[in-house]
Design a protein around this motif. Structure first.
Motif, PDB file in Angstrom:
ATOM      1  N   LYS A 150      -3.061   8.247  -1.305  1.00 48.61           N
ATOM      2  CA  LYS A 150      -3.171   7.158  -2.283  1.00 48.61           C
ATOM      3  C   LYS A 150      -3.202   5.805  -1.575  1.00 48.61           C
ATOM      4  CE  LYS A 150      -0.944   5.140  -6.325  1.00 48.61           C
ATOM      5  NZ  LYS A 150       0.224   5.141  -7.210  1.00 48.61           N
ATOM      6  N   THR A 158      -6.395   3.247  -1.684  1.00 46.59           N
ATOM      7  CA  THR A 158      -6.244   1.864  -2.141  1.00 46.59           C
ATOM      8  C   THR A 158      -6.705   0.900  -1.058  1.00 46.59           C
ATOM      9  OG1 THR A 158      -4.414   2.492  -3.579  1.00 46.59           O
ATOM     10  CG2 THR A 158      -4.615   0.150  -3.035  1.00 46.59           C
ATOM     11  N   GLN A 173     -10.447   0.825  -1.050  1.00 46.00           N
ATOM     12  CA  GLN A 173     -10.965   0.089  -2.207  1.00 46.00           C
ATOM     13  C   GLN A 173     -10.863  -1.419  -1.990  1.00 46.00           C
ATOM     14  OE1 GLN A 173      -8.723   1.507  -5.542  1.00 46.00           O
ATOM     15  NE2 GLN A 173      -9.881   3.411  -5.716  1.00 46.00           N
ATOM     16  N   LEU A 187       0.821  -1.208   0.000  1.00 42.22           N
ATOM     17  CA  LEU A 187       0.000   0.000   0.000  1.00 42.22           C
ATOM     18  C   LEU A 187       0.860   1.265   0.000  1.00 42.22           C
ATOM     19  CD1 LEU A 187      -2.740  -1.087   2.547  1.00 42.22           C
ATOM     20  CD2 LEU A 187      -3.092  -0.626   0.104  1.00 42.22           C
TER      21      LEU A 187
END
Length: 106
Positions: free
Chosen positions: A59, A63, A66, A33
């Protein structure tokens, strides 16, 4: 041996911490990650540090959300996923105050 990953503010105070035993491959989730696979040294971190920006941490959190934040349950990983989320969120909160965060991969 194991993965002791710490986030530090600009004055060197620890503001985030994640711990994985040497046999716990969930540590690779955090490395991935953070796009920090070069600091993964098998049974532990490389012993090196790097600096992450707000954008990099946003970011990583996006991620994470998600992949794991939509009610997906991976029961054997729940504790590790929680500590990964907390680590990224704490680092991001610090970066939003100071512009960056330093992370040590031990």
């Amino acid at each position: 041996m194991g993965h002791d990953i710490s986030g530090f503010n600009n004055t060197g105070e620890e503001i985030a911490y994640a711990r994985f035993s040497m046999g716990n491959y969930n540590s690779t989730i955090l490395y991935s990650l953070l796009e920090a696979n070069q600091f993964y040294a098998g049974v532990s971190g490389s012993g090196k540090s790097t600096t992450f920006s707000i954008n990099q941490l946003e970011k990583a959190l996006n991620t994470y959300n998600q992949l794991y934040g939509n009610g997906k349950s991976l029961s054997e990983r729940d504790w590790d996923l929680k500590q990964i989320q907390d680590f990224i969120q704490n680092c991001l909160a610090n970066a939003q105050k100071e512009g960056r965060v330093n992370v040590y991969f031990g």
